[in-house]
Design a protein around this motif. Structure first.
Motif, PDB file in Angstrom:
ATOM      1  N   ILE A 310       0.847  -1.208   0.000  1.00  0.00           N
ATOM      2  CA  ILE A 310       0.000   0.000   0.000  1.00  0.00           C
ATOM      3  C   ILE A 310       0.877   1.252   0.000  1.00  0.00           C
ATOM      4  O   ILE A 310       0.622   2.222  -0.728  1.00  0.00           O
ATOM      5  N   ARG A 311       1.954   1.211   0.787  1.00  0.00           N
ATOM      6  CA  ARG A 311       2.850   2.380   0.832  1.00  0.00           C
ATOM      7  C   ARG A 311       3.542   2.580  -0.521  1.00  0.00           C
ATOM      8  O   ARG A 311       3.681   3.704  -1.002  1.00  0.00           O
ATOM      9  N   GLU A 314       0.973   3.961  -2.989  1.00  0.00           N
ATOM     10  CA  GLU A 314       0.707   5.378  -2.729  1.00  0.00           C
ATOM     11  C   GLU A 314       1.777   6.257  -3.383  1.00  0.00           C
ATOM     12  O   GLU A 314       1.487   7.298  -3.978  1.00  0.00           O
ATOM     13  N   MET A 315       3.010   5.801  -3.270  1.00  0.00           N
ATOM     14  CA  MET A 315       4.107   6.588  -3.861  1.00  0.00           C
ATOM     15  C   MET A 315       3.978   6.607  -5.381  1.00  0.00           C
ATOM     16  O   MET A 315       4.176   7.637  -6.026  1.00  0.00           O
ATOM     17  N   ARG A 317       1.270   6.307  -7.081  1.00  0.00           N
ATOM     18  CA  ARG A 317       0.131   7.174  -7.436  1.00  0.00           C
ATOM     19  C   ARG A 317       0.561   8.645  -7.494  1.00  0.00           C
ATOM     20  O   ARG A 317       0.331   9.342  -8.485  1.00  0.00           O
ATOM     21  N   SER A 318       1.211   9.109  -6.444  1.00  0.00           N
ATOM     22  CA  SER A 318       1.536  10.544  -6.410  1.00  0.00           C
ATOM     23  C   SER A 318       2.617  10.880  -7.443  1.00  0.00           C
ATOM     24  O   SER A 318       2.584  11.950  -8.059  1.00  0.00           O
ATOM     25  N   GLN A 356       7.913  13.751   0.096  1.00  0.00           N
ATOM     26  CA  GLN A 356       7.144  12.700   0.794  1.00  0.00           C
ATOM     27  C   GLN A 356       7.637  11.314   0.384  1.00  0.00           C
ATOM     28  O   GLN A 356       7.758  10.414   1.215  1.00  0.00           O
ATOM     29  N   GLU A 360       9.362   8.555   2.857  1.00  0.00           N
ATOM     30  CA  GLU A 360       8.742   7.230   2.967  1.00  0.00           C
ATOM     31  C   GLU A 360       9.772   6.134   2.623  1.00  0.00           C
ATOM     32  O   GLU A 360       9.850   5.101   3.295  1.00  0.00           O
TER      33      GLU A 360
END
Ligand code: TGC
Ligand code: FAD
Length: 410
Positions: A310-311, A314-315, A317-318, A356, A360
């Motif tokens: 998931i982490r 998320e990366m 995606r952004s 970010q 991460e």
């Protein structure tokens, strides 16, 4: 039903885990939406050329440069030979590449280290561009061919120690003395300052803000390295001092009057950062992906756990969204349709996304993440500067706020 006898485990022991099947990714985490498929063959050639430079000549030495706060001056000539300085300009030895190519150059260089993108941003967007746009033909001929080849380095002196966000409030002044000018004041946080052959210095004059080309060695002009930096350690950053520096009339950029001129240079450099910061993010994400697929904890690779996937997702995606913004911005720039507030949005977005992601990734590497043996901590520390210079996040938020409300709240 069989109950366990005294001393027997209540449940049968966990069967040994079968080794994880080798992962077969179907999409590229670093370019999930295939944004690079939109590049033309010429833009791909630029990308691949800079990527090779970074892989072969930057990555082997940059960690050491960062650790020892050494600017890799030996790369200036190499970058110049490849035609990466002033790449968007036409004439005077510059190749006239489009905005996407400039973006790709920034992205690939910053995949190596923000210090190298900084070198190129300042040389290209903040020094060569204003000389080309606002200078005399004599100034162009004097500086552009040499700067394009990396034979001369420039810097851009706008910020002063009492407040970089508000450059209108500068205290550096230039007064006329017959046909000459006399420059007094100081600039702070100037990239390339200590190594520059020429400084483009912005100063208040009775006519408004003007730009002056000050050559290294001019009497009364000195530069001092900023010490104790924990960010952009492979970049040379300086304070510039002007003690009654006498300049000939030909040192002034004749077409630049008012804050509009330096701000227009910043628009070009901020555009480059909107691509560049994503290169740093890609470097961190590549490292974290590889680390998580090899690091075995609790009997399985980290990348096989939901929380880590998931982490990572998320990366991705952004990053993918920011890549689309950067490409869209570049195509608009090439069509001459770019509004400065759109550049503000992209610079702010890319820096925030990259910061970010770097943080991460640093965390996913655990304790190893704080070591310069890995890239995440170096990019993370660099990005703290990148989100601050060329306008802080707040300044860009306020620029977007002004554009959508019509009210300046700076
Ligand atoms: P404002 O009223 O907004 O503007 C004054 C005049 O300039 C025009 N303008 C622009 N023109 C082109 N491009 C832009 N981005 C422009 N922004 C504004 C504007 O239309 C106006 O023209 P005119 O003809 O009406 O006079 O001026 P303001 O005083 O309200 O300034 C607002 C603000 C806060 C946005 C501005 O001061 C600002 O951007 N502050 C941040 C300063 C900054 O970014 N400094 C960066 C220093 S260089 C650096 O950090 C290099 S690091 C590089 C590296 O190492 O990679
Ligand atoms: P300030 O302007 O003092 O800001 C301090 C804080 O106040 C920030 O958080 C800011 O967002 C916030 N703030 C400011 N105004 C407002 C407001 N109206 N409302 C709410 N919050 C606000 N400059 C150059 O000219 N040339 C260069 O080559 C260059 N290279 C640099 C290299 C490095 C490594 C660094 C760190 C900086 C460089 N700079 C350069 C300077 C850079 O542009 C400035 O640091 C930046 O513009 C911010 O200015 P400042 O540091 O004075 O912070």
């Amino acid at each position: 039903m069989k109950f366990p006898r005294h001393g027997e485990p209540a449940v049968s022991p966990t069967p040994p885990l079968t080794p994880p099947t080798p992962a077969t990714p179907t999409l590229d985490a670093l370019d999930f939406l295939n944004v690079d498929a939109e590049l033309t063959p010429e833009e791909c050639t630029v990308r691949d050329t800079v990527a090779r430079l970074v892989n072969e000549q930057v990555l082997p030495l940059i960690g050491d440069c960062f650790e020892h706060a050494r600017f890799p001056a030996e790369l200036i000539a190499v970058i110049g030979e490849l035609g990466l300085f002033g790449a968007s300009l036409t004439g005077h030895g510059c190749p006239g590449l489009n905005a996407v190519s400039y973006g790709v150059i920034c992205r690939e260089l910053e995949r190596g280290d923000s210090a190298l993108r900084s070198l190129v941003s300042v040389q290209s967007s903040l020094c060569m561009y204003p000389i080309d746009a606002y200078g005399s033909e004599a100034q162009r001929e004097r500086w552009l061919p040499a700067m394009a080849r990396g034979k001369a380095v420039g810097c851009f002196g706008l910020t002063e120690a009492h407040g970089g966000s508000d450059p209108q409030n500068m205290r550096t002044v230039a007064r006329r003395a017959g046909a000459d000018w006399v420059l007094s004041g100081a600039k702070m946080w100037i990239t390339n300052g200590p190594i520059a052959d020429v400084a483009l210095v912005w100063a208040q004059t009775p006519e408004g803000i003007r730009g002056f080309l000050v050559e290294r060695g001019t009497r009364g002009y000195s530069a001092q390295e900023v010490a104790h930096k924990f960010s952009l350690r492979a970049s040379s950053t300086g304070a510039l001092f002007f003690d009654e520096v006498r300049l000939p009339a030909g040192a002034m950029l004749p077409q630049a009057l008012g804050l509009r001129a330096p701000l227009s240079c910043l628009s070009h450099a901020r555009f480059g950062i909107s691509w560049g910061a994503l290169g740093a993010a890609q470097a961190c994400l590549a490292e974290a992906l590889s680390y998580c697929s090899e690091r075995v904890l609790f009997g399985r690779p980290l990348s096989h756990t939901q929380a880590v996937q998931i982490r990572l997702a998320e990366m991705v995606r952004s990053l993918a969204a920011a890549q689309l913004v950067a490409l869209h911005l570049a195509r608009r720039k090439d069509r001459g349709e770019l509004d400065p507030a759109q550049v503000s949005l992209a610079k702010w977005n890319s820096c925030l996304v990259a910061l970010q992601i770097a943080r991460e990734c640093r965390d996913l590497l655990g304790g190893a993440g704080i070591s310069l043996e890995h890239v995440a901590i170096r990019h993370l520390l660099n990005l703290e500067s990148v989100i601050t210079y060329e306008g802080t996040q707040t300044i860009h938020q306020l620029a977007v706020g002004r554009a959508i409300t019509g009210v300046s709240a700076f």
